[in-house]
Scaffold this motif. Structure first.
Motif, PDB file in Angstrom:
ATOM      1  N   TYR A 241     -23.711  18.191  34.982  1.00 13.53           N
ATOM      2  CA  TYR A 241     -24.226  19.117  35.972  1.00 13.53           C
ATOM      3  C   TYR A 241     -25.412  18.760  36.951  1.00 13.53           C
ATOM      4  N   GLU A 242     -25.444  19.189  37.877  1.00 14.27           N
ATOM      5  CA  GLU A 242     -26.492  19.101  38.894  1.00 14.27           C
ATOM      6  C   GLU A 242     -27.482  20.152  38.784  1.00 14.27           C
ATOM      7  N   ARG A 243     -26.899  21.330  38.902  1.00  7.25           N
ATOM      8  CA  ARG A 243     -27.507  22.567  38.695  1.00  7.25           C
ATOM      9  C   ARG A 243     -26.743  23.564  38.315  1.00  7.25           C
ATOM     10  N   LYS A 256     -22.560  16.431  39.444  1.00  5.38           N
ATOM     11  CA  LYS A 256     -23.280  15.399  40.142  1.00  5.38           C
ATOM     12  C   LYS A 256     -22.512  14.726  40.897  1.00  5.38           C
ATOM     13  N   SER A 257     -20.896  14.810  40.578  1.00  8.26           N
ATOM     14  CA  SER A 257     -19.809  14.273  41.382  1.00  8.26           C
ATOM     15  C   SER A 257     -19.452  15.030  42.583  1.00  8.26           C
ATOM     16  N   GLY A 258     -20.186  16.161  42.849  1.00 11.87           N
ATOM     17  CA  GLY A 258     -19.821  16.905  43.843  1.00 11.87           C
ATOM     18  C   GLY A 258     -18.963  18.109  43.876  1.00 11.87           C
ATOM     19  N   LYS A 259     -18.429  18.415  42.686  1.00  8.45           N
ATOM     20  CA  LYS A 259     -17.706  19.442  42.564  1.00  8.45           C
ATOM     21  C   LYS A 259     -18.407  20.847  42.413  1.00  8.45           C
TER      22      LYS A 259
END
Length: 468
Positions: A241-243, A256-259
């Motif tokens: 997760y990015e956030r 983090k891969s943009g999903k």
């Protein structure tokens, strides 16, 4: 420091499996023992938030699936359904029975139970703080730390949000989600993916690694992945997760891969931390690692001579079954000094997905890497009469054995009752010398029809591979 009110031979901090095992062994050997439990009820995290409630949930959902897929009950009517709240009630009933039973153990054996938060003054003095602020000091010759662990909380995830849960707080889930994101595809994440999908909830299972439960034999891991996907679980490997954002009516996870993933709620199940902070182990000169765990010897002794630790607070294997044994072995070392008792090397793994997974011993990957000449015997559950009768045909048993000596090296089972089935093979693996042989399963008569018959089928299958 105030005056010490009571003196004991031993004090155990934490009433989970490890603490209980140690306390009972010590008191049965004539020692005066006190159990300090932070919470109002005995049993620790295992009874209240971990093993018992999650397995009770799993059992209820598994029976629901069994009912809805059994030809006896399938008809023109719609499939039967249950709410998460309804199956939680069953889990609470099991928890109450466990607490009553375990409380009886302490009462019958004369263990003094003290409720409150324990912290160290020194290696022989413990401060107990109750919820109302009352403080008591007790003295002791020896101490066992068995405070367990809790779900890991990364600082950038808002666990106070009403739609973001960990594996403890999910047991107080109030609404009925139609979709859920489970972040972390370890044992806990995989088990809850099975539970929620069995209730008809859409599940996104986020795995930070390249396959599920990578410590398992690859064939078993693949079987779990296939079965979860076949039942509608969306598994996303190699994602982080990015956030994570909580909303009034749901949760959004950005990878983090943009999903972007949206769901009614999120269960964060990626790692655990030792319950160490309140103990003030610095007063003893002890320093936990980054996960809040203590280093111990093979006798469960810390760097402080009279202080021992067992269970999740020392890390691997972090199993309730192993913690009981660790507690008993630790108590024996406290009583006798250096003792010969050790935790068995081949500890069975029980994973309560739907269906279950259980394994003991080596995997194919380990044996290949070690260049051990092994062979495989397999039994498919769909070929067993008992599985056909009970409509539990999904699954298999795999026996790994040495081609030359016939020694059983590993057993891996995927399917309903796997955690029970595994113990037959474990018993043979623990035999010494020629007692450990796959020939046992061929030369022994098994009840028919039973799931245990899978051992005979698998053994014949394997031995046929090495016979001319």
């Amino acid at each position: 420091m105030s005056e010490v009110t009571t003196q004991f031979d031993a004090v155990v901090i934490g009433s989970g499996p490890g603490g209980e095992g140690a306390a009972m062994q010590l008191v049965k050997k004539g020692r005066s023992v006190a159990m300090i439990e932070k919470h109002d009820s005995l049993g620790g995290g295992c009874t209240h938030w971990g093993t018992i409630p999650s397995k009770a949930l799993r059992h209820s959902v598994s029976r629901l699936i069994e009912y809805n897929t059994n030809p006896l009950f399938m008809g023109a009517c719609a499939p039967h359904s249950m709410s998460f709240a309804a199956i939680l009630k069953h889990a609470q009933g099991v928890i109450q029975k466990q607490v009553q039973m375990r409380s009886g153990f302490y009462q019958r054996n004369g263990v003094t139970v003290l409720h409150g938060t324990a912290s160290f003054e020194d290696s022989h003095t413990i401060k107990i703080t109750q919820d109302d602020g009352t403080v008591e000091y007790i003295g002791t010759k020896q101490i066992v730390i068995a405070t367990g662990s809790r779900p890991y909380h990364p600082p950038d995830v808002d666990f106070s949000h009403e739609r973001i849960y960990d594996s403890d707080t999910v047991l107080s889930l109030k609404h009925e989600p139609k979709s859920i994101i489970i972040y972390g595809a370890g044992v806990i994440g995989s088990e809850y993916a099975s539970i929620f999908r069995g209730l008809g909830v859409k599940v996104d299972l986020i795995n930070t690694r390249d396959r599920l439960l990578s410590f398992l034999d690859a064939e078993i891991s693949d079987a779990l992945s296939y079965h979860l996907r076949n039942n509608g679980v969306v598994i996303r490997h190699n994602e982080e997760y990015e956030r994570i954002e909580g909303h009034a009516d749901g949760v959004t996870l950005f990878t983090k891969s943009g999903k972007r993933l949206d769901a009614d709620c999120l269960l964060y199940a990626n790692g655990r931390s030792g319950n160490i902070e309140e103990l003030n182990v610095a007063a003893l000169g002890l320093k936990p690692n980054s996960r809040g765990q203590l280093e111990v010897s093979n006798q469960y002794q810390t760097e402080v001579e009279n202080v021992f630790a067992v269970g999740d607070i020392i890390g691997y294997p972090s199993l309730a079954s192993a913690a009981y044994d660790q507690g008993r072995i630790c108590a024996t070392a406290m009583l006798e000094g250096d003792c010969e008792k050790r935790l068995i090397s081949d500890i069975p793994t029980g994973i309560y997905t739907i269906p279950e997974i259980s394994s003991v011993g080596k995997t194919e990957e380990e044996l290949t890497q070690q260049k051990v000449p092994y062979e495989v015997g397999r039994a498919q559950f769909k070929h067993l009469a008992r599985a056909q009768i009970s409509n539990m045909a999904v699954g298999s048993l795999k026996i790994l054995f040495h081609r030359e000596t016939k020694e059983v090296l590993g057993i891996h089972c995927f399917g309903e009752r796997a955690a029970e089935i595994i113990h037959i093979g474990q018993a043979i693996m623990e035999q010494k010398g020629e007692g450990n042989t796959i020939e046992y399963f061929v030369n022994t008569t098994f009840n028919y029809p039973t799931m245990a018959e899978a051992y005979r089928v698998a053994a014949l299958n394997g031995l046929n591979r090495i016979r001319d």
